[in-house]
Design an enzyme around this catalytic site. Structure first.
Site, PDB file in Angstrom:
ATOM      1  N   LYS A  13      -4.675   5.627 -35.728  1.00 21.19           N
ATOM      2  CA  LYS A  13      -6.042   5.467 -37.306  1.00 21.19           C
ATOM      3  C   LYS A  13      -5.425   5.797 -38.080  1.00 21.19           C
ATOM      4  O   LYS A  13      -5.861   5.410 -39.658  1.00 21.19           O
ATOM      5  CB  LYS A  13      -7.036   6.496 -37.358  1.00 21.19           C
ATOM      6  N   ARG A  88     -18.301  10.929 -36.066  1.00 22.61           N
ATOM      7  CA  ARG A  88     -17.494  11.134 -34.940  1.00 22.61           C
ATOM      8  C   ARG A  88     -18.829  11.316 -33.594  1.00 22.61           C
ATOM      9  O   ARG A  88     -18.497  11.939 -32.468  1.00 22.61           O
ATOM     10  CB  ARG A  88     -16.752  12.336 -34.936  1.00 22.61           C
ATOM     11  N   ARG A 127       4.517  12.661 -30.770  1.00 24.54           N
ATOM     12  CA  ARG A 127       4.598  12.847 -32.387  1.00 24.54           C
ATOM     13  C   ARG A 127       5.326  14.305 -31.966  1.00 24.54           C
ATOM     14  O   ARG A 127       5.557  14.441 -33.217  1.00 24.54           O
ATOM     15  CB  ARG A 127       3.275  12.600 -32.296  1.00 24.54           C
ATOM     16  N   ARG A 139       0.819  20.503 -35.536  1.00 27.10           N
ATOM     17  CA  ARG A 139      -0.796  20.902 -35.702  1.00 27.10           C
ATOM     18  C   ARG A 139      -1.099  21.998 -34.975  1.00 27.10           C
ATOM     19  O   ARG A 139      -0.754  21.538 -33.051  1.00 27.10           O
ATOM     20  CB  ARG A 139      -1.511  19.687 -35.392  1.00 27.10           C
ATOM     21  N   ARG A 150      -9.597  17.266 -26.600  1.00 28.35           N
ATOM     22  CA  ARG A 150     -10.411  15.967 -27.960  1.00 28.35           C
ATOM     23  C   ARG A 150     -10.660  14.714 -26.905  1.00 28.35           C
ATOM     24  O   ARG A 150     -11.681  14.499 -27.442  1.00 28.35           O
ATOM     25  CB  ARG A 150      -8.380  15.320 -28.640  1.00 28.35           C
TER      26      ARG A 150
HETATM   27  P1  ADP Z   1      -7.056  13.332 -33.931  1.00 24.70           P
HETATM   28  O1  ADP Z   1      -9.018  12.528 -34.311  1.00 24.70           O
HETATM   29  O2  ADP Z   1      -6.077  12.473 -34.068  1.00 24.70           O
HETATM   30  O3  ADP Z   1      -7.946  14.270 -33.324  1.00 24.70           O
HETATM   31  P2  ADP Z   1      -8.651  14.708 -36.637  1.00 24.70           P
HETATM   32  O4  ADP Z   1      -7.587  14.945 -37.852  1.00 24.70           O
HETATM   33  O5  ADP Z   1      -8.996  13.592 -37.409  1.00 24.70           O
HETATM   34  O6  ADP Z   1      -7.486  14.483 -35.364  1.00 24.70           O
HETATM   35  O7  ADP Z   1      -9.495  16.172 -36.263  1.00 24.70           O
HETATM   36  C1  ADP Z   1      -8.976  16.736 -35.804  1.00 24.70           C
HETATM   37  C2  ADP Z   1     -10.011  17.569 -35.790  1.00 24.70           C
HETATM   38  O8  ADP Z   1     -10.601  18.467 -36.820  1.00 24.70           O
HETATM   39  C3  ADP Z   1     -11.305  17.525 -34.343  1.00 24.70           C
HETATM   40  O9  ADP Z   1     -10.007  17.440 -33.099  1.00 24.70           O
HETATM   41  C4  ADP Z   1     -12.229  18.349 -35.077  1.00 24.70           C
HETATM   42  O10 ADP Z   1     -11.900  19.738 -34.653  1.00 24.70           O
HETATM   43  C5  ADP Z   1     -11.820  18.193 -36.256  1.00 24.70           C
HETATM   44  N1  ADP Z   1     -12.607  16.792 -37.061  1.00 24.70           N
HETATM   45  C6  ADP Z   1     -12.298  16.181 -37.754  1.00 24.70           C
HETATM   46  N2  ADP Z   1     -13.498  14.967 -38.478  1.00 24.70           N
HETATM   47  C7  ADP Z   1     -14.430  15.531 -37.489  1.00 24.70           C
HETATM   48  C8  ADP Z   1     -15.595  15.007 -37.798  1.00 24.70           C
HETATM   49  N3  ADP Z   1     -16.209  13.806 -38.206  1.00 24.70           N
HETATM   50  N4  ADP Z   1     -16.187  16.334 -37.003  1.00 24.70           N
HETATM   51  C9  ADP Z   1     -16.630  17.174 -36.582  1.00 24.70           C
HETATM   52  N5  ADP Z   1     -15.126  17.968 -36.393  1.00 24.70           N
HETATM   53  C10 ADP Z   1     -14.111  16.697 -37.104  1.00 24.70           C
END
Ligand code: ADP
Length: 200
Positions: A13, A88, A127, A139, A150
């Site tokens: 994404k 999400r 990664r 991270r 996740r």
């Molecule tokens: P990825 O899609 O690879 O898991 P992101 O950078 O999008 O990575 O998100 C990392 C973390 O940030 C998620 O696992 C969650 O804990 C938090 N997070 C990000 N976006 C949201 C969201 N829209 N709602 C709730 N938690 C979020």
């Protein structure tokens, strides 16, 4: 042009969002990046989110909805945006509908990146290896154990949004297993020239 990118963690994404930004002059709004910045800056939101992110769980809806709502009011989001990692949950999707309706805006599409789960685990492993080789900090949530959480959260809470946007006639599914430039081309094809030309 106002888009959402949907897909499991590691599906690409972020990479596709950056490419779309360069091509279409819109901004990428990544709630993950915003939350990581808040953790780094040790803000109240960051303090609330830190342990949740490290576990691979989802930050509460009201927290991310407030962040996005504020961010959409910034002038640079006026020409369009691509949401990466938001919504999400169903609650977040419904909140987004309300926020956009209140601003008189509507979404142009929700792009689903389809990938198989084995590939996600392999991508995460490469990664981690690449970042370690470059000496970049990893991270806190990029490890195989947290990845399982996740993915489970994605299946339970986020995957239902695919149907939500399909019912609204906004869903565009693209094969996320193809090479990066091919995926970008497929997204452009799925959007079509009319949507791609939309600005503001
Ligand atoms: P990825 O899609 O690879 O898991 P992101 O950078 O999008 O990575 O998100 C990392 C973390 O940030 C998620 O696992 C969650 O804990 C938090 N997070 C990000 N976006 C949201 C969201 N829209 N709602 C709730 N938690 C979020």
């Amino acid at each position: 042009m106002r888009l959402i990118l949907l897909g499991p963690p590691g599906c690409g994404k972020g990479t596709q969002a950056q490419r779309l930004v360069g091509k279409h002059g819109i901004v990428q709004l990544s709630t993950g990046e915003m939350l990581r910045a808040a953790v780094k800056a040790d803000t109240p939101v960051g303090r609330k989110a830190k342990d949740i992110i490290t576990r691979g769980d989802l930050v509460p809806d009201d927290v991310v909805v407030a962040i996005i709502s504020e961010r959409l009011d910034q002038p640079d989001a006026r020409r369009g945006f691509i949401l990466d990692g938001f919504p999400r949950t169903l609650g977040q999707a419904e909140a987004l509908d309300r926020i956009l309706a209140a601003k008189g805006l509507r979404l142009d599409g929700a792009i689903e990146l389809k990938v198989d789960e084995q590939a996600l685990v392999e991508r995460l492993e490469s990664r981690i290896a690449e970042m370690a080789a470059r000496g970049e900090p990893l991270r806190a949530d990029d490890n195989p154990e947290t990845m399982k959480t996740r993915l489970a959260n994605y299946r339970a809470q986020t995957a239902p949004l695919i149907d939500y946007y399909r019912k609204k006639g906004l869903l565009k599914s693209v094969d996320g297993m193809a090479p990066v430039p091919e995926v970008t081309k497929a997204i452009d094809r799925a959007l079509g020239p009319e949507i791609a030309a939309r600005s503001g």
